[in-house]
Design an enzyme around this catalytic site. Structure first.
Site, PDB file in Angstrom:
ATOM      1  N   HIS A  48      60.427  19.992  39.340  1.00 37.20           N
ATOM      2  CA  HIS A  48      61.760  19.442  39.605  1.00 37.20           C
ATOM      3  C   HIS A  48      62.224  19.972  40.963  1.00 37.20           C
ATOM      4  O   HIS A  48      62.092  21.172  41.237  1.00 37.20           O
ATOM      5  CB  HIS A  48      62.749  19.918  38.549  1.00 37.20           C
ATOM      6  CG  HIS A  48      62.439  19.473  37.148  1.00 37.20           C
ATOM      7  ND1 HIS A  48      63.192  18.542  36.476  1.00 37.20           N
ATOM      8  CD2 HIS A  48      61.460  19.854  36.276  1.00 37.20           C
ATOM      9  CE1 HIS A  48      62.696  18.355  35.261  1.00 37.20           C
ATOM     10  NE2 HIS A  48      61.637  19.146  35.112  1.00 37.20           N
ATOM     11  N   ASN A  86      59.244  23.351  34.021  1.00 43.40           N
ATOM     12  CA  ASN A  86      59.414  23.723  32.627  1.00 43.40           C
ATOM     13  C   ASN A  86      58.035  23.798  31.989  1.00 43.40           C
ATOM     14  O   ASN A  86      57.344  22.785  31.868  1.00 43.40           O
ATOM     15  CB  ASN A  86      60.275  22.680  31.897  1.00 43.40           C
ATOM     16  CG  ASN A  86      61.720  22.765  32.302  1.00 43.40           C
ATOM     17  OD1 ASN A  86      62.290  23.861  32.391  1.00 43.40           O
ATOM     18  ND2 ASN A  86      62.343  21.628  32.561  1.00 43.40           N
ATOM     19  N   ASP A 143      64.668  11.686  39.367  1.00 41.47           N
ATOM     20  CA  ASP A 143      64.800  11.882  37.922  1.00 41.47           C
ATOM     21  C   ASP A 143      65.810  10.865  37.381  1.00 41.47           C
ATOM     22  O   ASP A 143      66.867  10.634  37.968  1.00 41.47           O
ATOM     23  CB  ASP A 143      65.266  13.312  37.631  1.00 41.47           C
ATOM     24  CG  ASP A 143      65.050  13.696  36.183  1.00 41.47           C
ATOM     25  OD1 ASP A 143      64.186  14.552  35.915  1.00 41.47           O
ATOM     26  OD2 ASP A 143      65.747  13.122  35.295  1.00 41.47           O
ATOM     27  N   ILE A 144      65.475  10.294  36.254  1.00 39.80           N
ATOM     28  CA  ILE A 144      66.313   9.242  35.651  1.00 39.80           C
ATOM     29  C   ILE A 144      67.629   9.815  35.098  1.00 39.80           C
ATOM     30  O   ILE A 144      68.609   9.092  34.945  1.00 39.80           O
ATOM     31  CB  ILE A 144      65.514   8.503  34.541  1.00 39.80           C
ATOM     32  CG1 ILE A 144      66.015   7.099  34.326  1.00 39.80           C
ATOM     33  CG2 ILE A 144      65.474   9.305  33.256  1.00 39.80           C
ATOM     34  CD1 ILE A 144      65.070   6.242  33.499  1.00 39.80           C
ATOM     35  N   HIS A 150      54.711  18.947  36.228  1.00 40.81           N
ATOM     36  CA  HIS A 150      55.574  18.374  37.269  1.00 40.81           C
ATOM     37  C   HIS A 150      56.563  19.419  37.735  1.00 40.81           C
ATOM     38  O   HIS A 150      56.847  20.382  37.020  1.00 40.81           O
ATOM     39  CB  HIS A 150      56.296  17.132  36.761  1.00 40.81           C
ATOM     40  CG  HIS A 150      57.124  17.364  35.533  1.00 40.81           C
ATOM     41  ND1 HIS A 150      56.579  17.438  34.266  1.00 40.81           N
ATOM     42  CD2 HIS A 150      58.446  17.572  35.370  1.00 40.81           C
ATOM     43  CE1 HIS A 150      57.534  17.649  33.387  1.00 40.81           C
ATOM     44  NE2 HIS A 150      58.681  17.755  34.019  1.00 40.81           N
ATOM     45  N   GLU A 175      59.881  18.115  28.178  1.00 37.81           N
ATOM     46  CA  GLU A 175      59.936  16.768  27.598  1.00 37.81           C
ATOM     47  C   GLU A 175      58.635  15.997  27.850  1.00 37.81           C
ATOM     48  O   GLU A 175      58.173  15.267  26.961  1.00 37.81           O
ATOM     49  CB  GLU A 175      61.125  16.063  28.272  1.00 37.81           C
ATOM     50  CG  GLU A 175      61.538  14.753  27.698  1.00 37.81           C
ATOM     51  CD  GLU A 175      62.665  14.141  28.545  1.00 37.81           C
ATOM     52  OE1 GLU A 175      63.611  14.858  28.932  1.00 37.81           O
ATOM     53  OE2 GLU A 175      62.570  12.942  28.828  1.00 37.81           O
ATOM     54  N   VAL A 176      58.094  16.137  29.019  1.00 39.64           N
ATOM     55  CA  VAL A 176      56.915  15.335  29.384  1.00 39.64           C
ATOM     56  C   VAL A 176      55.707  16.260  29.606  1.00 39.64           C
ATOM     57  O   VAL A 176      55.707  17.076  30.525  1.00 39.64           O
ATOM     58  CB  VAL A 176      57.181  14.504  30.659  1.00 39.64           C
ATOM     59  CG1 VAL A 176      55.968  13.639  30.994  1.00 39.64           C
ATOM     60  CG2 VAL A 176      58.431  13.647  30.498  1.00 39.64           C
TER      61      VAL A 176
HETATM   62  P1  AMP Z   1      60.740  18.274  31.522  1.00 39.49           P
HETATM   63  O1  AMP Z   1      61.622  18.642  30.368  1.00 39.49           O
HETATM   64  O2  AMP Z   1      60.555  19.366  32.526  1.00 39.49           O
HETATM   65  O3  AMP Z   1      59.418  17.707  31.030  1.00 39.49           O
HETATM   66  O4  AMP Z   1      61.493  17.144  32.317  1.00 39.49           O
HETATM   67  C1  AMP Z   1      61.189  15.791  32.230  1.00 39.49           C
HETATM   68  C2  AMP Z   1      62.138  15.066  33.156  1.00 39.49           C
HETATM   69  O5  AMP Z   1      61.703  13.739  33.276  1.00 39.49           O
HETATM   70  C3  AMP Z   1      63.576  15.030  32.665  1.00 39.49           C
HETATM   71  O6  AMP Z   1      64.439  15.612  33.655  1.00 39.49           O
HETATM   72  C4  AMP Z   1      63.854  13.531  32.473  1.00 39.49           C
HETATM   73  O7  AMP Z   1      65.158  13.158  32.841  1.00 39.49           O
HETATM   74  C5  AMP Z   1      62.824  12.911  33.393  1.00 39.49           C
HETATM   75  N1  AMP Z   1      62.400  11.564  33.024  1.00 39.49           N
HETATM   76  C6  AMP Z   1      62.019  11.116  31.805  1.00 39.49           C
HETATM   77  N2  AMP Z   1      61.658   9.821  31.874  1.00 39.49           N
HETATM   78  C7  AMP Z   1      61.804   9.450  33.172  1.00 39.49           C
HETATM   79  C8  AMP Z   1      61.597   8.226  33.883  1.00 39.49           C
HETATM   80  N3  AMP Z   1      61.164   7.120  33.270  1.00 39.49           N
HETATM   81  N4  AMP Z   1      61.875   8.208  35.212  1.00 39.49           N
HETATM   82  C9  AMP Z   1      62.324   9.316  35.836  1.00 39.49           C
HETATM   83  N5  AMP Z   1      62.526  10.488  35.225  1.00 39.49           N
HETATM   84  C10 AMP Z   1      62.280  10.557  33.907  1.00 39.49           C
END
Ligand code: AMP
Length: 117
Positions: free
Chosen positions: A102, A86, A28-29, A100, A95-96
């Site tokens: 974690h 999430n 994770d970034i 996925h 967020e994405v």
């Molecule tokens: P979620 O809120 O469960 O969708 O989490 C999305 C996760 O993706 C967050 O913990 C971000 O820090 C991570 N994230 C977003 N962009 C990137 C990226 N380019 N590379 C790695 N992790 C990312």
């Protein structure tokens, strides 16, 4: 196209831990624990848990079965780790929009997954 779809397609870089034809694991970034990895199924049709059907059973089962291997690569299989998804909605930020998981570990984590207040 989500950030994760771009990473899977090789259009964005990632700090890769494990990859095969079905899943990709990368760091994770913005880590929220000493070790914070993400495991992503490569097909892009699964945005959230409610998108998972019986047709995805093999894929999701495969992904789950690979998590201990990914944890071993991360050096945390023996010390334990937490796996979180999430599933976005009014109370949970996702967020994405690409399903996925974690993987958090590498240090002592709190006992509970507590609400904000
Ligand atoms: P979620 O809120 O469960 O969708 O989490 C999305 C996760 O993706 C967050 O913990 C971000 O820090 C991570 N994230 C977003 N962009 C990137 C990226 N380019 N590379 C790695 N992790 C990312």
């Amino acid at each position: 196209m989500t950030i994760f779809a771009k990473i899977i397609a090789g259009e964005l870089p990632s700090n890769k831990i494990y990859e095969d034809d079905y899943i990709l694991a990368f760091h994770d970034i913005n880590p929220e624990a000493k070790i914070h990895a993400l495991v992503v199924p490569k097909p892009t049709h699964l945005e959230r848990i409610q998108d998972v059907t019986i047709d995805d059973a093999a894929l999701i089962g495969y992904l789950m079965g690979k998590i201990p291997h990914i944890a071993t690569l991360l050096g945390i299989n023996e010390t334990g780790y937490r796996v979180i998804t999430n599933n976005g909605g009014e109370h949970v930020t996702q967020e994405v929009p690409h399903l996925h998981f974690h993987i958090l570990g590498g240090e002592l984590l709190g006992d509970k997954l507590a609400p904000v207040n």
